[in-house]
Structures are given as C-alpha cells and as structure tokens.
Design an enzyme around this catalytic site. Sequence first.
Site: not given
Length: 372
Positions: A188, A190-192
């Site tokens: 997604f 916003s994930k790292n």
Amino acid sequence: MKDNVSNIPMVDLKAELKSIRTPVLEMVSEVLDSGVYIQGEKVEKLEKIVASYVEASYGLGVGNGTDALLLSIKALDIGPGDEVITTPFTFFATGEAIAEAGATPVFVDIEEDTYNINPLEIEKAITENTKAIIVVHLFGKVANMKQIMEIAKTHHLKVIEDACQAIGSEYEGKRVGAIGDIGCFSFFPSKNLGAYGDAGFIVTNQQGLYEKMKMLRNHGSEKKYQHALIGMNSRLDELQAGILLVKFNFLDTFLQKRKEIANRYTESLSSFLKTPQIYNNRAHTFHQYCIELDDRDKLAAYLQDSGISSAIYYPIPLHLQQAFSHYNYKKGDFPVAERTAERILALPISPMLTSIDQTKIIATVNEFVERL
C-alpha cells in the site's frame, strides 16, 4: 490556538516522489511503451528480487495485502469449521481474511511491550479445530517467532506471518515473512515499500504452496481457460511492479532513516513516555513509531494545533468490531489490547521527515507533557 502554518504529515508521499521522480517516470514510460500490463517481466523480476531480499525460495505478486492473507489461508485448505488464532490488535484485514475464507478467527491477547500476539496465550486457545496461527509483526516490530514456531510444531499448526507492515524486519538474523509457512506483505502506498496504488506480495519456502497460490491468484488456472481450483483475480499489475522495482532500490536507505528518527524520538521521549521496546535479537523497521500515554487524545489535539499530524493505530480492537460481534467477544476479554487501544499514538516517522520537523515534534510533545 498555535501557529498552524507548518503542516507535518504522517507520511509525505509527495516529498518521497520528488526525491525519486525521474526514475519512477522513466519506469512508467517503459511499462506503458511495452504494451504488457498484466503478468509481465516487471512482475517476474520483482518476485525474484523481493523473495531473495526476505530470504524466501518463492515470491508472488498479488493485488494487495488483504488478498495475500486470503490466498495464504485458502492455499492451506482452511475453511468452514476451522479456527485460526490471531491477535485482536491489528488492522481489520487480518481477521477479515480468516472470516472471508469461512474459518473462525480466534483472538488472544497481546504482549504489552511488543503489541504482538502473546505466545503464552496461544496454547490456551488451541482446540481440535485449530489449523493455523496468523502472526502479525505490528508496526514493523517482530513477534516472538521462536516460541510461536515451537508451539506450532508441537500442535501441528501452520504459521502465516502477516508482515504487511514489516518488510526488512528481522528475528535472530532472519527476515520476517520467510520464518513461518507463508509470509504476507502489503505494498500500500504508505507502507515502508509502497506502490502508487494497491499491491501485495506473498513468500514461501514450500514449492507446493507456491504453485497452488500461483493458480489461486489467477482464477485457479495454470493453463488458459483451464481451471483446476476456485480461485480469485489478484494479480499484481505490471505498472505497480515497475514502480516497486524503482522504490526497492531505496528501501534499505529509507529503513535506515526511519531507525535514525526512531532513535532520536526514543532518546528524547523515553524518560517520560512509553516508547517502543527494542530487543537485541530483533530488528524493528518502524512502519509506525508509537508512544503511549493516558492523555493520548489531548496530545493528538495539541499536536494538531501545532500543525503536526498524528494517528491512532488502532482505536478499536478486532474482538470489539461490529462485524465480529457474532463471535460473542466482549469488552474485558483482552485487557492488554483494550488498554493499548486507549493509550497509543503514532508520531510522524516518514524517511522524508527533516531534522527541523523532528525537533518541532519532540519539542511539542515535551511542551504538552510539561503542562500536565
């Protein structure tokens, strides 16, 4: 009301894109010009690179992290009448995937220091219907995998690692995702490691599971128009795979930046707030940096007045969600998870966060605490 000119977001995807814009746009053009948008060479390349990174034998790109969990459950032939033990303190998708497969999620409480499933509670919840444990490495912080794997081996249970927030995290030198039977990741935005749309990933060291999940993600088909299984449509598209290939080159640099910001927060805040506990045998990648305090909501409002974002992950544990009310859990069943949900607050920890912004966040939290 304080000066609200400066706005510090939880995640600054615009700043991130600005820093890598040229290679991303070059990749987008390359994929568009190729005319291949589904199951192309970018997906295949990403599957090999990410599998190698987490030290797994096989990797599969899928539509999103939720599908990764559902496909994993289906591949293990878990369904109606079966039980899967997991944590109530996680994003809804963890329990949702179990229920969507027709199985029953069985929740057990969490550890206070890790926010992850408490191995001591797992054995108490095992019945003749238990088929698997879904372990969540929440916020990039690793669960007690040694103890969990020992329990699974003793009781002949499968282990699915929900590593959706934890790519790059380690337990005793091993990357999470490849420790259990199947590992699931979310990409997604916003994930790292985030795509510019929905994307997910599955890893395993078992060839049979890999082949089955490969079919399940493509309508249960291995050959065109021949369907051996009832599957689903969950293929990672070529454009997102290409973007992820570009962003993967920056993953370790961004993870190191997150750790540096986390270290600074901890050094500055740990004397008067509960900050993340770090264990020597585990590497935390800080998808979120969470503190705990009784006046959480007041601090969130104070930060907002100062132009600083914060977030609550997660305000309602899964056992108290309306969608799971038919399982007859009640308030008080899992006191650690419930207490944590009332006290936890995440501070900005984007790798794009400047030193000036970090200083402002720390100073503002300090100001609030001093006024209590």
